[in-house]
Design a protein around this motif. Structure first.
Motif, PDB file in Angstrom:
ATOM      1  N   ARG A  85      40.329 -10.804   9.399  1.00 39.69           N
ATOM      2  CA  ARG A  85      40.309 -11.562   8.150  1.00 39.69           C
ATOM      3  C   ARG A  85      39.067 -12.459   8.085  1.00 39.69           C
ATOM      4  O   ARG A  85      38.559 -12.750   7.021  1.00 39.69           O
ATOM      5  N   ASP A  86      38.616 -12.936   9.210  1.00 42.82           N
ATOM      6  CA  ASP A  86      37.461 -13.825   9.285  1.00 42.82           C
ATOM      7  C   ASP A  86      36.323 -13.072   9.956  1.00 42.82           C
ATOM      8  O   ASP A  86      36.322 -12.910  11.182  1.00 42.82           O
ATOM      9  N   PRO A  87      35.342 -12.568   9.196  1.00 43.64           N
ATOM     10  CA  PRO A  87      34.280 -11.761   9.808  1.00 43.64           C
ATOM     11  C   PRO A  87      33.474 -12.534  10.836  1.00 43.64           C
ATOM     12  O   PRO A  87      33.048 -11.981  11.847  1.00 43.64           O
ATOM     13  N   ASP A  88      33.250 -13.828  10.615  1.00 47.00           N
ATOM     14  CA  ASP A  88      32.475 -14.614  11.581  1.00 47.00           C
ATOM     15  C   ASP A  88      33.191 -14.690  12.926  1.00 47.00           C
ATOM     16  O   ASP A  88      32.556 -14.621  13.984  1.00 47.00           O
ATOM     17  N   ALA A  89      34.524 -14.844  12.893  1.00 39.85           N
ATOM     18  CA  ALA A  89      35.279 -14.916  14.150  1.00 39.85           C
ATOM     19  C   ALA A  89      35.183 -13.596  14.905  1.00 39.85           C
ATOM     20  O   ALA A  89      35.027 -13.568  16.131  1.00 39.85           O
ATOM     21  N   VAL A  90      35.292 -12.469  14.176  1.00 41.41           N
ATOM     22  CA  VAL A  90      35.187 -11.162  14.829  1.00 41.41           C
ATOM     23  C   VAL A  90      33.794 -10.957  15.399  1.00 41.41           C
ATOM     24  O   VAL A  90      33.619 -10.471  16.520  1.00 41.41           O
ATOM     25  N   LEU A  91      32.757 -11.354  14.622  1.00 36.65           N
ATOM     26  CA  LEU A  91      31.386 -11.193  15.103  1.00 36.65           C
ATOM     27  C   LEU A  91      31.135 -12.051  16.342  1.00 36.65           C
ATOM     28  O   LEU A  91      30.477 -11.615  17.292  1.00 36.65           O
ATOM     29  N   ARG A  92      31.659 -13.278  16.351  1.00 35.83           N
ATOM     30  CA  ARG A  92      31.500 -14.120  17.537  1.00 35.83           C
ATOM     31  C   ARG A  92      32.178 -13.494  18.746  1.00 35.83           C
ATOM     32  O   ARG A  92      31.646 -13.518  19.863  1.00 35.83           O
ATOM     33  N   SER A  93      33.351 -12.904  18.505  1.00 36.56           N
ATOM     34  CA  SER A  93      34.062 -12.248  19.605  1.00 36.56           C
ATOM     35  C   SER A  93      33.272 -11.054  20.136  1.00 36.56           C
ATOM     36  O   SER A  93      33.167 -10.845  21.344  1.00 36.56           O
ATOM     37  N   ILE A  94      32.691 -10.251  19.229  1.00 35.57           N
ATOM     38  CA  ILE A  94      31.920  -9.081  19.654  1.00 35.57           C
ATOM     39  C   ILE A  94      30.678  -9.502  20.419  1.00 35.57           C
ATOM     40  O   ILE A  94      30.331  -8.924  21.461  1.00 35.57           O
ATOM     41  N   VAL A  95      29.982 -10.536  19.937  1.00 33.58           N
ATOM     42  CA  VAL A  95      28.771 -11.000  20.630  1.00 33.58           C
ATOM     43  C   VAL A  95      29.130 -11.538  22.015  1.00 33.58           C
ATOM     44  O   VAL A  95      28.434 -11.263  23.001  1.00 33.58           O
ATOM     45  N   ARG A  96      30.217 -12.285  22.102  1.00 35.62           N
ATOM     46  CA  ARG A  96      30.633 -12.824  23.403  1.00 35.62           C
ATOM     47  C   ARG A  96      30.985 -11.688  24.366  1.00 35.62           C
ATOM     48  O   ARG A  96      30.599 -11.707  25.536  1.00 35.62           O
ATOM     49  N   ARG A  97      31.703 -10.650  23.853  1.00 32.26           N
ATOM     50  CA  ARG A  97      32.057  -9.531  24.719  1.00 32.26           C
ATOM     51  C   ARG A  97      30.836  -8.719  25.122  1.00 32.26           C
ATOM     52  O   ARG A  97      30.757  -8.193  26.227  1.00 32.26           O
ATOM     53  N   ALA A  98      29.890  -8.611  24.230  1.00 32.13           N
ATOM     54  CA  ALA A  98      28.652  -7.895  24.580  1.00 32.13           C
ATOM     55  C   ALA A  98      27.953  -8.589  25.739  1.00 32.13           C
ATOM     56  O   ALA A  98      27.472  -7.937  26.676  1.00 32.13           O
ATOM     57  N   ARG A  99      27.892  -9.891  25.687  1.00 34.16           N
ATOM     58  CA  ARG A  99      27.234 -10.636  26.775  1.00 34.16           C
ATOM     59  C   ARG A  99      27.980 -10.454  28.095  1.00 34.16           C
ATOM     60  O   ARG A  99      27.375 -10.236  29.144  1.00 34.16           O
ATOM     61  N   LEU A 100      29.324 -10.542  28.048  1.00 35.85           N
ATOM     62  CA  LEU A 100      30.107 -10.429  29.274  1.00 35.85           C
ATOM     63  C   LEU A 100      30.052  -9.029  29.856  1.00 35.85           C
ATOM     64  O   LEU A 100      29.868  -8.843  31.067  1.00 35.85           O
ATOM     65  N   LEU A 101      30.201  -7.998  29.014  1.00 38.34           N
ATOM     66  CA  LEU A 101      30.249  -6.623  29.504  1.00 38.34           C
ATOM     67  C   LEU A 101      28.920  -6.186  30.094  1.00 38.34           C
ATOM     68  O   LEU A 101      28.882  -5.462  31.091  1.00 38.34           O
ATOM     69  N   LEU A 102      27.811  -6.596  29.495  1.00 36.38           N
ATOM     70  CA  LEU A 102      26.509  -6.191  29.994  1.00 36.38           C
ATOM     71  C   LEU A 102      25.967  -7.160  31.040  1.00 36.38           C
ATOM     72  O   LEU A 102      24.897  -6.923  31.608  1.00 36.38           O
ATOM     73  N   GLY A 103      26.690  -8.248  31.289  1.00 37.01           N
ATOM     74  CA  GLY A 103      26.218  -9.223  32.261  1.00 37.01           C
ATOM     75  C   GLY A 103      24.887  -9.830  31.868  1.00 37.01           C
ATOM     76  O   GLY A 103      24.039 -10.106  32.715  1.00 37.01           O
ATOM     77  N   ALA A 104      24.688 -10.038  30.571  1.00 36.39           N
ATOM     78  CA  ALA A 104      23.406 -10.540  30.067  1.00 36.39           C
ATOM     79  C   ALA A 104      23.411 -12.075  30.047  1.00 36.39           C
ATOM     80  O   ALA A 104      24.457 -12.720  29.985  1.00 36.39           O
ATOM     81  N   LEU A 215      27.224   1.504  25.182  1.00 41.51           N
ATOM     82  CA  LEU A 215      28.287   0.498  25.063  1.00 41.51           C
ATOM     83  C   LEU A 215      27.952  -0.519  23.982  1.00 41.51           C
ATOM     84  O   LEU A 215      28.794  -0.856  23.141  1.00 41.51           O
ATOM     85  N   LEU A 216      26.707  -1.021  23.981  1.00 39.21           N
ATOM     86  CA  LEU A 216      26.330  -2.001  22.962  1.00 39.21           C
ATOM     87  C   LEU A 216      26.356  -1.369  21.569  1.00 39.21           C
ATOM     88  O   LEU A 216      26.725  -2.022  20.586  1.00 39.21           O
ATOM     89  N   SER A 217      25.987  -0.082  21.476  1.00 39.16           N
ATOM     90  CA  SER A 217      26.041   0.609  20.184  1.00 39.16           C
ATOM     91  C   SER A 217      27.478   0.712  19.678  1.00 39.16           C
ATOM     92  O   SER A 217      27.739   0.564  18.479  1.00 39.16           O
ATOM     93  N   SER A 218      28.445   0.974  20.594  1.00 41.15           N
ATOM     94  CA  SER A 218      29.849   1.031  20.189  1.00 41.15           C
ATOM     95  C   SER A 218      30.311  -0.323  19.665  1.00 41.15           C
ATOM     96  O   SER A 218      31.021  -0.412  18.650  1.00 41.15           O
ATOM     97  N   LEU A 219      29.925  -1.399  20.340  1.00 48.42           N
ATOM     98  CA  LEU A 219      30.285  -2.725  19.855  1.00 48.42           C
ATOM     99  C   LEU A 219      29.639  -3.007  18.497  1.00 48.42           C
ATOM    100  O   LEU A 219      30.242  -3.641  17.626  1.00 48.42           O
TER     101      LEU A 219
END
Length: 617
Positions: A85-104, A215-219
């Motif tokens: 419902r909140d696109p910003d919240a979903v985008l923040r979640s995706i960016v945070r997961r991208a950082r964690l999964l790739l260890g960036a 993986l980043l492309s899927s996110l």
């Protein structure tokens, strides 16, 4: 305390560290401690080997955890998307997961301006620079501007040393202020339109491998869908009836997506997911892999792979119509994993079309998960084969236990096959064949080796040559040895199979399978366990049986005939019979052994069998 007891204490320490999930440094410290304690070299050697195994187990566990974390994050993202419902919240979640999964060190997402004049920063995670968080990139400027302009992923291990990018002053200043060096950027796309860029970056040089790009492309795909879903929701609020229609469509999409995600999480296979999609969309569904092979088919007739439509869907990122059906490419980033074909729904509405496309995303997750599991299992099977063939000092009980964990019972008789063919295609085909037979397959030396349950090596070799040849589309030659009655006999059976496949290749019998016994006297000469009596029996059996049942002297006649240089007159004197009797007996030999029994190759085999029979008495 004795030296042996000291060694046991250090080994127990290794087990304790593994059980406590200790790091590699602590595991590696056990051997120096044992050496400092003054243990004998033999004990130190054992501790060194145990340390190596412990480090390997630690690395395997770490890799499995990373895979599990990646899949869990993708599934969590899919669930977030279903209720977005909140696109910003979903985008923040995706960016945070991208950082964690790739260890960036940092991850961030930029969005394109409506007029597509550039791209601006929308969400960051791990950023410390205010200048960087407010940077704007024109189309084609810097790495992000190039990704936004070309709709292609770009990666650099050292941004400032990479001359592929347009280095502008403001962009370089912002990147330098953030301290970034290595950057990966992938596009967010809706239809053919790039709406933004998702990044992962490090503050030191780093190479991002292809699996991290995928993986980043899927996110990024999930982020694009989240934004698209939010836009749809906002659009539905414009009018009451439109709102109700869209809400119903979204509810169905959410329920369907939740249902599909739940199927994947519960370990469902492709046919189960296909059946659920077909039921939700009210049509027939066919699922093909990237090579066009059928993975599942529900309520529709078999059909060839719609290659042109798949390429169009892959290029556009959307489902496309094709002759009354709909086709959706199943993608993981830019990699094509397969395709979905929906029939009996030519009037597919926009909401159902998006649901169909989401089914493609879920199918991609399922296929990636299945591939990851298969790769891990094949690696374990390949390592077990190498240990069976090269490590004579390994404990047979431990080998049987390792095999039992992957569904293979080495205590039962097994045949060992050595296959020769195009190795890049042969190895996965052999792994698939062995898995279906509850056996092992792996590369060893210059060949592919299979260890399959059974007691008939000849039949197993012929079947493998036929099945593998069809799978790889080329001639596959298979030599067989065994059967092996346990782990300790596998290496000997493998050596026999290697000699057999080399003999088949030298004898120009490519594309066939067999054993040394199938090679006649060549197998007798090459084999370690030569069955001389069996060779005599297979060559002269019809003559021996005829003489035994009728009291004739066909074997004696053939022996005298060859001893006299195939001269009938000399043979009849040797046998003390009329020459017509010799001729009649030789005609009978021809009827029993075949008309070609006096051909050069057959003569050699028959004479060798006669001499071996004389030696055997």
């Amino acid at each position: 305390m004795t030296d042996g007891a000291d060694a046991v204490e250090h080994l127990l320490e290794l087990f304790g560290l593994l059980a406590g999930d200790a790091g590699s440094e602590r595991l590696a410290a056990v051997l120096p401690a044992a050496r400092a304690a003054g243990l004998p070299d033999a004990e130190l050697d054992r501790i060194a080997r145990a340390t190596g195994w412990a480090l390997r187990i630690r690395r395997t566990l770490t890799a499995h955890r990373r895979r599990e974390a990646e899949l869990e994050a993708l599934f969590d993202t899919a669930n977030d998307l279903a209720g977005a419902r909140d696109p910003d919240a979903v985008l923040r979640s995706i960016v945070r997961r991208a950082r964690l999964l790739l260890g960036a060190d940092t991850a961030y997402l930029s969005m394109n301006d409506a007029g597509e004049r550039g791209t601006y920063m929308r969400v960051t995670d791990g950023s410390v620079s205010a200048l960087f968080q407010q940077v704007r990139l024109g189309m084609g400027e810097g790495l992000g501007g190039l990704v936004a302009q070309t709709a292609q992923p770009y990666v650099t291990a050292d941004y400032f040393a990479d001359d592929r990018f347009d280095h502008t002053g403001p962009i370089d200043a912002a990147v330098r202020d953030e301290g970034l060096v290595a950057i990966l950027g992938v596009p967010l796309k809706l239809d053919r339109r790039v709406i933004g860029v998702l990044y992962a970056a490090n503050r030191s040089p780093r190479r991002f491998p292809p699996d991290e790009v995928a993986l980043l492309s899927s996110l990024a795909d999930h982020a694009a869908i989240a934004l698209d879903t939010a836009n749809l929701l906002e659009g539905t609020r414009a009018a009451g009836e439109v709102i109700r229609a869209h809400n119903e469509a979204l509810r169905r999409a959410e329920e369907a997506h939740d249902r599909l995600t739940d199927l994947v999480l519960r370990g469902a296979d492709v046919p189960e997911v296909a059946a659920a999609v077909a039921e939700v969309l009210g049509g027939g569904l066919g699922v093909l892999d990237s090579d066009g092979a059928e993975l599942a088919r529900i309520g529709t007739a078999p059909a060839p792979a719609p290659r042109a439509a798949v390429h169009a869907s892959r290029a556009g990122g959307r489902a496309v119509p094709r002759e009354g059906a709909w086709v959706c490419a199943v993608l993981a980033g830019r990699e094509l994993l397969g395709s979905l074909t929906l029939t009996d729904r030519p009037d597919l509405g926009d909401a159902d079309r998006r649901l169909f496309e989401r089914a493609g995303v879920v199918t991609a997750l399922l296929l990636l998960l299945r591939r990851t599991v298969a790769e891990a299992e094949n690696k374990v099977r390949g390592e077990l084969i190498n240990d069976l063939l090269t490590s004579a000092d390994l404990d047979p009980v431990a080998l049987r236990a390792r095999a039992r964990r992957i569904g293979v019972e080495l205590a039962a008789p097994h045949v060992v096959l050595v296959a020769d063919g195009p190795r890049d295609r042969l190895l996965p085909a052999a792994a698939h064949h062995a898995s279906g037979c509850r056996g092992l397959a792996g590369a060893h030396g210059e060949h592919v080796v299979l260890v399959l349950p059974g007691t008939d090596p000849a039949c197993s070799a012929r079947d493998a040559a036929r099945v593998l040849g069809k799978a790889v589309g080329a001639l596959v030659t298979v030599g067989s040895g065994g059967p092996a009655g346990g782990p300790g006999q596998v290496a000997a059976a493998h050596a026999e199979a290697v000699r057999c496949v080399r003999a088949l290749l030298r004898l120009d019998r490519r594309g066939t399978g067999g054993t040394l016994a199938d090679l006649g006297f060549v197998g007798v000469l090459l084999g370690d366990r030569a069955d001389v009596a069996g060779y005599v029996r297979s060559t002269l059996g019809p003559l021996l049986d005829y003489d035994a049942s009728r009291g004739t002297e066909l074997v004696r006649t053939v022996t005298a005939y060859f001893a006299c240089g195939a001269n009938l007159s000399r043979a009849k004197d040797e046998l003390h019979v009329h020459v017509n009797t010799v001729v009649q007996r030789l005609d009978r030999v021809g009827s029993l052994l075949g008309e070609d029994w006096q051909s050069p190759e057959r003569v050699l085999e028959v004479q060798l069998a006669l001499k071996l029979m004389k030696v055997l008495g």
